[in-house]
Design an enzyme around this catalytic site. Structure first.
Site, short mmCIF file in Angstrom:
data_model
loop_
_atom_site.label_atom_id
_atom_site.label_comp_id
_atom_site.label_asym_id
_atom_site.label_seq_id
_atom_site.Cartn_x
_atom_site.Cartn_y
_atom_site.Cartn_z
N HIS A 1 31.99 33.26 45.99
CA HIS A 1 32.74 33.25 44.73
C HIS A 1 33.88 32.26 44.91
CE1 HIS A 1 30.54 36.81 43.39
NE2 HIS A 1 30.77 37.33 44.58
N THR A 2 33.67 31.04 44.41
CA THR A 2 34.65 29.96 44.64
C THR A 2 35.99 30.24 43.98
OG1 THR A 2 33.74 28.74 42.77
CG2 THR A 2 32.86 28.22 44.94
N CYS A 3 36.00 31.04 42.91
CA CYS A 3 37.27 31.35 42.25
C CYS A 3 38.19 32.14 43.18
CB CYS A 3 37.04 32.14 40.97
SG CYS A 3 36.10 31.25 39.71
N PHE A 4 37.60 32.93 44.06
CA PHE A 4 38.38 33.77 44.97
C PHE A 4 38.28 33.30 46.42
CE2 PHE A 4 36.48 36.37 41.56
CZ PHE A 4 37.63 36.66 40.84
#
Length: 962
Positions: A927-930
């Site tokens: 999960h690149t956002c996190f």
């Protein structure tokens, strides 16, 4: 045999066993005593902090410890971890011990050994101290100690000789003799202990015999019950490294790219299995080309039969020889170290390419031309070429414009030693061709290029053009398109080719010239072959450079024009279009440009508290010769000589001040993402002027110059691709939003590009709104753009205009200022133009380094469990062998960006999270956002290894240089 005789026999056997056990025990105890003596010496001299280093390096006696400490002094081991005070203590301890040993040896050589303890007690600890004392003083010391023998004559003569040695600068004690003396001391101590112990055994045995004691009970009650007791030595119940066996889970030769596992079984001296644990001092070390390879150890399997088993797993990505050492308690097991060789994997076309690549190959008809390539596997290792019917190298050639297939004569020669393959191609027909070289059905990484096959006369003309380097070479042509539009009536023009540019001119009344367009001689100026023009019976071709509209021409001497341009290009970039070759040529040209200038040092004083302004003031009056000198940085109020470290620190902290959006605000991010790339800030603070951008450009130019002369200095920054493109004159397009502003690209650019826009009511304009959402004004992207609708036919033009408005126009002054500083006389502008924006970033900022230790320190773990901890341990072992490209892909898979912030993993926000996924033997997810990497459970490290490679190579977008 009578009972008494049986008892005697039993007793004698017991004595024999006891004696052999005593010998082993004594060796162990002697070693323990010597180690204790070493520890006492280290502690008395306040050197306990290097105890482990001394023991590991073999310092288990005073002689050995002295040699180890001397080595530490010479090689400065632990240099960074020792303070100045600790170095002083270290030097003092060595001198003191050496002085004592010299004194003791000198006294022995002069039959005065009995004086040693008396002298030491009275603080006479060296030969220099002894030489300072008068004969009477020494005699008085000995008399008080109780020595009344007539030693006056011997003592006086010896002291006189000692003083004469010091007067004449002679060494009273030879170094070799001192070394032999210390070693002999240790051996004599051991011999004395042995004799004493055997006497005790003998006396005890006689006493037992005379008293009629039963041997077995007496022996067993007397022996200790500890693990290292004499009983275990007598019965062979102790670990024996010589009896250990290794089983390899692979057959030689094996190839790279796998998780390799081997097992070590430990046995006792008597041949029974030894239950091993992590407290037994088992050490397995794997070294490849001088670098240690990470591995995972698993002790004691689940089955009782595996209680003596240790399994070791490691990953292999680099081919070559691996040295595997297996040790227990500092002792190698039988046949250790082992040598294992791993071969490169099969040829990977995406990693295999031509050496000294050029996009246009020029050679005469009927002549064989060699194309040299390096065959590599998927990990970049040089791979052996083995021809088979399933996969082989082949070349596909088609005639430009017509697409007609042509089959050249080819021959492949493979050099087995250098692992280089040469493909010889021979073409009998003149013309322009497009070639593609593939392995199997997959194209090589630089397998596409154009071929110009010239006649002998054409090639001779090209060679003369290049040799004379004329600026007035011209050829007549017809201009078919201009400014992206086809001309109703083609213009008669003249094409001028020089070492620096290709210019198209037309003449009014055959007298007055008018320049229509100019293309620089650089790698991104490309030619497209379009066949022949029926109207003028001449071949057609197009010229494009990515920064201006392409033009199409028709010229009889097309081949000569393009061949001349290509030869000028190869000369200007060093003969190859690969990045490494161009970088070497770039550094070589910079050194040649400034080789006559002074390369002495220049002191630059800066204030750390106002780094940007003080650095600017200190350098603003420097001339070109000064910028070529080596800067010696002095921070005001700080002590220290700059031997390279201080200047490197200055470059790094100054780059942070210049390019970090949180510092000077000269640069900013186009997005709110703290990991976004930096771009010149059009809304910079009022105190930041254009001159500061020019200063920033000079600092980057200075870094490039330093790297060219061998003092590698990288720029710690992450620039937007559109900014880098503007520095080298490339046209900024909407494609730059992909890296520079991914959110805007996803929400608007990509949607317009991939969907019907006829009903969107878009025009070539941009609406500006205030914070309250009210329309403030409308900006035309082109003249009268608000009245020009966007259609499916012109939407790409609209997107490019939007890129110019958002990425170029607001920062025009800032970019020009930066470029003035960068492309000063220190770094000629024409040299920068040989790179594209991706290569320019590599040149300035480097490939980036990824520290696994830094990664381990700065990450978070979510949902830890025993099974996940095992997978996490495998994760560190696997990535420890990753190449820089693989680490970049892993980072991109987790964070969405292949580069780290200047401060490394610690500056990632949020930090990378390793979490457990509720799946089994599946691909990892992220999960690149996190910045989160989710790892499933796996049954083996080999399965995990394969899944992780698939995820980072096939589960995300490609990146890097084409």
């Amino acid at each position: 045999m009578e009972e008494s005789e049986r008892t005697k026999v039993t007793f004698l056997l017991a004595i024999a066993l006891l004696s052999s056990g005593a010998l082993l025990f004594l060796r162990h105890q002697g070693s323990v005593l010597e180690i204790a003596e070493v520890d006492a010496w280290l502690e008395s001299n306040r050197l306990s902090y290097i105890k482990d280093v001394v023991h590991q390096a073999g310092g288990t006696s005073i002689h050995g410890a002295l040699q180890v400490v001397r080595t530490i002094q010479k090689t400065r081991r632990l240099h960074r971890s020792l303070t100045k005070e600790q170095h002083t203590l270290l030097d003092k301890a060595v001198r003191r011990l050496n002085d004592q040993l010299e004194l003791e040896l000198w006294l022995q050589q002069h039959d005065l050994t009995y004086c040693f303890q008396v002298l030491m007690t009275n603080n006479v600890i060296s030969l220099k101290d002894l030489a300072k004392h008068q004969d009477k003083e020494v005699r008085d010391l000995l008399t008080v100690a109780g020595f009344h023998a007539d030693f006056s004559h011997v003592l006086s003569d010896s002291l006189f000789e000692l003083r004469e040695d010091f007067k004449q600068n002679h060494k009273p004690v030879e170094t070799k003799a001192l070394s032999q003396f210390v070693k002999a001391k240790g051996e004599s101590k051991m011999l004395l202990i042995l004799i004493t112990f055997f006497l005790i055994i003998l006396v005890t045995s006689l006493t037992m015999l005379l008293s009629g004691m039963h041997v077995p009970s007496a022996c067993y009650h007397a022996l200790p019950a500890s693990k290292s007791s004499i009983y275990e030595y007598l019965t062979g119940r102790y670990s024996s490294p010589h009896n250990s066996r290794v089983t390899w889970d692979w057959t030689d030769p094996s190839t790279v790219g796998k998780t390799m596992t081997f097992g070590v079984r430990f046995f006792q001296k008597n041949g029974t299995p030894y239950p091993v644990s992590d407290g037994d001092g088992v050490l397995i070390e794997i070294v490849h080309e001088g670098v240690k390879v990470a591995q995972t150890l698993e002790f004691s399997g689940d089955e009782p039969a595996d209680m003596n088993l240790v399994r070791c797993s490691f990953t292999v990505h680099k081919s070559g020889e691996y040295k595997i050492s297996v040790m227990v308690g500092g002792r190698h097991i039988k046949d250790s170290p082992f040598i294992k060789c791993f071969e490169a994997g099969p040829i990977d076309p995406s990693k295999t390419g031509f050496m000294h690549y050029t996009s246009t190959v020029v050679f005469p008809a009927g002549t064989s031309y060699p194309l040299v390539m390096e065959t590599r596997d998927s990990f970049g290792n040089l791979s052996a070429y083995r021809a088979d019917h399933k996969a082989f190298f082949k070349i596909k050639v088609t005639e430009a414009g017509t697409g007609e297939r042509y089959s050249p004569t080819t021959q492949i020669v493979y050099n087995t030693l250098e692992k280089k393959l040469v493909m010889h191609i021979k073409m009998d027909k003149e013309g322009c061709y497009q070639a593609t070289v593939s392995y199997g059905d997959v194209k090589l990484k630089n397998g596409e290029f154009d071929i110009l096959v010239l006649s002998v006369s054409e090639l001779s003309k090209v060679h003369k053009n290049v040799a004379k380097r004329k600026h007035n070479l011209w050829y007549e042509a017809r201009l078919l398109t201009q400014n992206g539009e086809t001309l109703d009536k083609p213009k008669k023009v003249y094409v001028y080719v020089s070492p620096k540019q290709l210019t198209i001119k037309e003449y009014y009344f055959k007298i007055y010239p008018k320049k229509l367009c100019t293309f620089r001689v650089c790698p991104w100026t490309k030619f497209v072959f379009n066949g022949s023009n029926n109207n003028y019976d001449a071949p057609r071709f197009s010229i494009e450079d990515g920064s201006q509209p392409s033009v199409e021409l028709s010229a009889r001497e097309r081949n000569t024009i393009i061949a001349t341009f290509s030869c000028f290009l190869l000369k200007s970039i060093g003969g190859s279009e690969t990045f490494n070759d161009k970088r070497n040529f770039f550094y070589q040209e910079i050194r040649a440009t400034h080789h006559r200038r002074s390369h002495s040092s220049l002191v630059v004083k800066v204030d750390r508290s106002s780094l940007l302004y003080s650095s600017y003031r200190a350098t603003k009056h420097l001339n070109l010769c000064d910028w070529c000198k080596r800067f010696e940085i002095v921070f005001v109020g700080e002590q220290g000589l700059d031997w390279g470290g201080v200047s490197r620190e200055w470059f790094e902290v100054l780059a942070k001040e210049l390019f970090d959006p949180n510092c000077s605000q000269l640069f900013a991010r186009l997005t709110d993402n703290p990991q976004g790339l930096v771009h010149p800030n059009p809304k910079r603070p009022p105190d930041k002027k254009i001159k500061h951008y020019e200063f920033a450009g000079k600092i980057v130019g200075k870094c490039l110059y330093e790297s060219s002369v061998g003092r590698t200095q990288l720029v710690k920054a992450r620039f937007t691709r559109s900014f880098l493109a503007q520095l080298i004159g490339l046209r900024v397009t909407y494609k730059h939003f992909i890296t520079d502003d991914p959110e805007f690209f996803t929400t608007k650019i990509s949607y317009i590009e991939n969907n019907d826009v006829e009903d969107m009511e878009l025009t070539f304009s941009e609406e500006i709104y205030n914070a309250q959402g009210q329309l403030v004004k409308v900006i035309d992207l082109i003249p009268n753009g608000s009245k020009v609708p966007v259609t499916n036919a012109n939407k790409l033009r609209y997107l490019d205009a939007l890129a110019q408005y958002r990425l170029v126009a607001p920062v025009k002054e800032e970019v020009e200022g930066f470029l003035r500083g960068l492309s000063s006389e220190l770094i000629p502008e024409n040299l920068l133009s040989i790179f594209d924006e991706n290569e320019l970033e590599l040149l300035m900022c480097g490939t980036g380094t990824y520290s696994i230790a830094d990664f381990k320190l700065h990450h978070n773990v979510v949902g830890a469990s025993p099974s996940f901890n095992k997978v996490r341990g495998w994760f560190w072992t696997i990535i420890a062998s990753f190449t820089e490209e693989q680490m970049a892909r892993l980072l991109q898979f987790i964070t969405g960006c292949s580069q780290l912030p200047p401060g490394g993993f610690s500056e990632l926000n949020p930090k990378i999270q390793l979490s457990s996924a509720p799946t089994y033997n599946n691909l990892p997810s992220s999960h690149t956002c996190f910045n989160q990497l989710c790892l499933p459970d796996y049954d083996s490290m080999d399965t995990f290894h394969k899944m992780l490679l698939i995820a980072i190579t096939e589960g995300n977008q490609g990146f890097g240089l084409a």
